[in-house]
Motif scaffolding. Structure first.
Motif, PDB file in Angstrom:
ATOM      1  N   SER A 158      54.076   2.008 -29.358  1.00  0.00           N
ATOM      2  CA  SER A 158      54.925   1.486 -30.437  1.00  0.00           C
ATOM      3  C   SER A 158      54.951  -0.037 -30.430  1.00  0.00           C
ATOM      4  CB  SER A 158      56.348   2.041 -30.320  1.00  0.00           C
ATOM      5  OG  SER A 158      56.931   1.625 -29.101  1.00  0.00           O
ATOM      6  N   LYS A 159      54.911  -0.627 -29.244  1.00  0.00           N
ATOM      7  CA  LYS A 159      54.886  -2.091 -29.153  1.00  0.00           C
ATOM      8  C   LYS A 159      53.576  -2.631 -29.722  1.00  0.00           C
ATOM      9  CE  LYS A 159      55.210  -5.907 -25.966  1.00  0.00           C
ATOM     10  NZ  LYS A 159      55.149  -6.286 -24.572  1.00  0.00           N
ATOM     11  N   HIS A 160      52.479  -1.959 -29.410  1.00  0.00           N
ATOM     12  CA  HIS A 160      51.175  -2.371 -29.928  1.00  0.00           C
ATOM     13  C   HIS A 160      51.172  -2.315 -31.458  1.00  0.00           C
ATOM     14  CE1 HIS A 160      46.895  -3.088 -30.039  1.00  0.00           C
ATOM     15  NE2 HIS A 160      46.725  -2.003 -30.755  1.00  0.00           N
ATOM     16  N   ILE A 161      51.759  -1.275 -32.000  1.00  0.00           N
ATOM     17  CA  ILE A 161      51.847  -1.135 -33.457  1.00  0.00           C
ATOM     18  C   ILE A 161      52.707  -2.247 -34.039  1.00  0.00           C
ATOM     19  CG2 ILE A 161      52.755   0.336 -35.319  1.00  0.00           C
ATOM     20  CD1 ILE A 161      51.802   2.747 -33.566  1.00  0.00           C
ATOM     21  N   ASP A 162      53.801  -2.590 -33.347  1.00  0.00           N
ATOM     22  CA  ASP A 162      54.662  -3.678 -33.804  1.00  0.00           C
ATOM     23  C   ASP A 162      53.909  -5.013 -33.795  1.00  0.00           C
ATOM     24  OD1 ASP A 162      56.791  -1.968 -34.209  1.00  0.00           O
ATOM     25  OD2 ASP A 162      57.837  -2.538 -32.352  1.00  0.00           O
ATOM     26  N   VAL A 163      53.121  -5.250 -32.758  1.00  0.00           N
ATOM     27  CA  VAL A 163      52.346  -6.498 -32.677  1.00  0.00           C
ATOM     28  C   VAL A 163      51.330  -6.547 -33.816  1.00  0.00           C
ATOM     29  CG1 VAL A 163      50.695  -7.831 -31.300  1.00  0.00           C
ATOM     30  CG2 VAL A 163      52.709  -6.815 -30.201  1.00  0.00           C
ATOM     31  N   GLN A 164      50.690  -5.431 -34.099  1.00  0.00           N
ATOM     32  CA  GLN A 164      49.744  -5.395 -35.224  1.00  0.00           C
ATOM     33  C   GLN A 164      50.461  -5.685 -36.536  1.00  0.00           C
ATOM     34  OE1 GLN A 164      47.990  -1.472 -34.789  1.00  0.00           O
ATOM     35  NE2 GLN A 164      46.139  -2.366 -33.868  1.00  0.00           N
ATOM     36  N   ALA A 165      51.636  -5.096 -36.721  1.00  0.00           N
ATOM     37  CA  ALA A 165      52.411  -5.336 -37.954  1.00  0.00           C
ATOM     38  C   ALA A 165      52.842  -6.799 -38.032  1.00  0.00           C
ATOM     39  CB  ALA A 165      53.628  -4.412 -38.006  1.00  0.00           C
ATOM     40  N   ALA A 166      53.269  -7.353 -36.910  1.00  0.00           N
ATOM     41  CA  ALA A 166      53.673  -8.762 -36.886  1.00  0.00           C
ATOM     42  C   ALA A 166      52.473  -9.669 -37.159  1.00  0.00           C
ATOM     43  CB  ALA A 166      54.317  -9.103 -35.547  1.00  0.00           C
ATOM     44  N   SER A 167      51.324  -9.309 -36.640  1.00  0.00           N
ATOM     45  CA  SER A 167      50.101 -10.093 -36.889  1.00  0.00           C
ATOM     46  C   SER A 167      49.735 -10.065 -38.367  1.00  0.00           C
ATOM     47  CB  SER A 167      48.943  -9.546 -36.052  1.00  0.00           C
ATOM     48  OG  SER A 167      49.177  -9.758 -34.681  1.00  0.00           O
ATOM     49  N   ARG A 168      49.845  -8.903 -38.986  1.00  0.00           N
ATOM     50  CA  ARG A 168      49.578  -8.807 -40.435  1.00  0.00           C
ATOM     51  C   ARG A 168      50.566  -9.662 -41.219  1.00  0.00           C
ATOM     52  NH1 ARG A 168      48.664  -3.517 -39.166  1.00  0.00           N
ATOM     53  NH2 ARG A 168      50.766  -2.890 -39.777  1.00  0.00           N
ATOM     54  N   ASP A 169      51.828  -9.576 -40.834  1.00  0.00           N
ATOM     55  CA  ASP A 169      52.876 -10.365 -41.486  1.00  0.00           C
ATOM     56  C   ASP A 169      52.576 -11.861 -41.354  1.00  0.00           C
ATOM     57  OD1 ASP A 169      55.726 -11.832 -41.170  1.00  0.00           O
ATOM     58  OD2 ASP A 169      55.950 -10.081 -42.490  1.00  0.00           O
ATOM     59  N   LEU A 170      52.211 -12.278 -40.158  1.00  0.00           N
ATOM     60  CA  LEU A 170      51.874 -13.685 -39.904  1.00  0.00           C
ATOM     61  C   LEU A 170      50.702 -14.126 -40.774  1.00  0.00           C
ATOM     62  CD1 LEU A 170      52.232 -16.287 -38.181  1.00  0.00           C
ATOM     63  CD2 LEU A 170      50.642 -15.252 -36.542  1.00  0.00           C
ATOM     64  N   ARG A 171      49.657 -13.297 -40.826  1.00  0.00           N
ATOM     65  CA  ARG A 171      48.485 -13.645 -41.645  1.00  0.00           C
ATOM     66  C   ARG A 171      48.863 -13.735 -43.120  1.00  0.00           C
ATOM     67  NH1 ARG A 171      45.947 -10.188 -38.056  1.00  0.00           N
ATOM     68  NH2 ARG A 171      46.035  -8.464 -39.505  1.00  0.00           N
ATOM     69  N   MET A 172      49.659 -12.793 -43.593  1.00  0.00           N
ATOM     70  CA  MET A 172      49.990 -12.725 -45.014  1.00  0.00           C
ATOM     71  C   MET A 172      50.968 -13.835 -45.431  1.00  0.00           C
ATOM     72  SD  MET A 172      51.510  -9.479 -47.119  1.00  0.00           S
ATOM     73  CE  MET A 172      53.137  -9.611 -46.410  1.00  0.00           C
ATOM     74  N   ARG A 173      52.005 -14.049 -44.657  1.00  0.00           N
ATOM     75  CA  ARG A 173      53.062 -14.973 -45.057  1.00  0.00           C
ATOM     76  C   ARG A 173      52.807 -16.425 -44.670  1.00  0.00           C
ATOM     77  NH1 ARG A 173      58.306 -12.408 -46.036  1.00  0.00           N
ATOM     78  NH2 ARG A 173      58.137 -10.174 -45.633  1.00  0.00           N
ATOM     79  N   THR A 174      52.030 -16.656 -43.640  1.00  0.00           N
ATOM     80  CA  THR A 174      51.878 -18.014 -43.129  1.00  0.00           C
ATOM     81  C   THR A 174      50.428 -18.476 -43.093  1.00  0.00           C
ATOM     82  OG1 THR A 174      53.850 -17.683 -41.767  1.00  0.00           O
ATOM     83  CG2 THR A 174      52.440 -19.556 -41.207  1.00  0.00           C
ATOM     84  N   LEU A 175      49.599 -17.730 -42.384  1.00  0.00           N
ATOM     85  CA  LEU A 175      48.228 -18.187 -42.155  1.00  0.00           C
ATOM     86  C   LEU A 175      47.360 -18.124 -43.399  1.00  0.00           C
ATOM     87  CD1 LEU A 175      47.568 -16.662 -38.632  1.00  0.00           C
ATOM     88  CD2 LEU A 175      48.510 -18.910 -39.235  1.00  0.00           C
ATOM     89  N   SER A 176      47.726 -17.304 -44.368  1.00  0.00           N
ATOM     90  CA  SER A 176      46.926 -17.203 -45.593  1.00  0.00           C
ATOM     91  C   SER A 176      46.908 -18.522 -46.370  1.00  0.00           C
ATOM     92  CB  SER A 176      47.441 -16.073 -46.485  1.00  0.00           C
ATOM     93  OG  SER A 176      48.754 -16.355 -46.919  1.00  0.00           O
ATOM     94  N   PHE A 177      47.859 -19.394 -46.078  1.00  0.00           N
ATOM     95  CA  PHE A 177      47.914 -20.696 -46.741  1.00  0.00           C
ATOM     96  C   PHE A 177      47.056 -21.734 -46.026  1.00  0.00           C
ATOM     97  CE2 PHE A 177      51.863 -18.509 -47.821  1.00  0.00           C
ATOM     98  CZ  PHE A 177      51.771 -18.532 -49.207  1.00  0.00           C
ATOM     99  N   MET A 178      46.445 -21.345 -44.942  1.00  0.00           N
ATOM    100  CA  MET A 178      45.592 -22.238 -44.154  1.00  0.00           C
ATOM    101  C   MET A 178      44.186 -21.663 -44.163  1.00  0.00           C
ATOM    102  SD  MET A 178      48.144 -22.734 -40.961  1.00  0.00           S
ATOM    103  CE  MET A 178      49.880 -22.605 -41.327  1.00  0.00           C
ATOM    104  N   ALA A 179      43.341 -22.234 -44.969  1.00  0.00           N
ATOM    105  CA  ALA A 179      42.010 -21.664 -45.180  1.00  0.00           C
ATOM    106  C   ALA A 179      41.074 -21.825 -43.986  1.00  0.00           C
ATOM    107  CB  ALA A 179      41.371 -22.288 -46.423  1.00  0.00           C
TER     108      ALA A 179
END
Length: 160
Positions: A5-26
């Motif tokens: 479950s922790k691994h799944i949470d980290v994957q979800a957090a990584s997706r969130d980070l990519r979508m909300r923050t890192l996507s603005f940094m090409a």
């Protein structure tokens, strides 16, 4: 061993980070610098209020560390030409005189603190070498002076 479950949470957090923050940094260089800035240099732990509020401090820390390692790998495998372009783009966003930026990066070597923890020393030195070469290339571009106007030829006297 990490619970599933922790691994799944980290994957979800990584997706969130990519979508909300890192996507603005090409560019990987931009992401590498940003993610390094979320790391506490005294503890090596990463912190991001938004991720921590949606997940947990621990999950956010792991997602940031994963993203940091990914950005490092992407920059490490970039061509020198691409690294020059990324560095120039980062420099232009800084709104600092290019030669001042280059001098600061040469003197302070800020790229040395953006490497993720436990990075292989050879990989880190390879990236540092590429960044030093990229700085030299940029410096040569910005130090170029326009060609001097041709010297005026002496006027010939009438009779000569």
């Amino acid at each position: 061993m990490t619970p599933p479950s922790k691994h799944i949470d980290v994957q979800a957090a990584s997706r969130d980070l990519r979508m909300r923050t890192l996507s603005f940094m090409a560019q990987p260089l931009d992401r590498l610098i940003y993610l390094a800035s979320t790391r506490d240099y005294n503890t090596g732990l990463y912190h991001h209020d938004g991720l921590a509020s949606r997940f947990s401090e621990e999950v956010a820390c792991e997602a940031l560390a994963d993203g940091h390692r990914e950005a490092f790998r992407q920059l490490l495998t970039s061509s020198l030409e691409d690294i020059v372009a990324q560095l120039q783009g980062y420099m232009e966003c800084s709104r600092i005189d290019p030669l001042d930026f280059i001098a600061a990066w040469r003197g302070l070597k800020p790229y040395r603190v953006v490497v993720p923890a436990q990075t292989d020393a050879v990989c880190a030195e390879f990236l540092f070498s590429n960044l030093k070469v990229a700085l030299a290339i940029l410096e040569s571009r910005f130090r170029r002076t326009p060609p001097a106007a041709p010297a005026a030829s002496p006027h010939r006297s009438p009779g000569r």
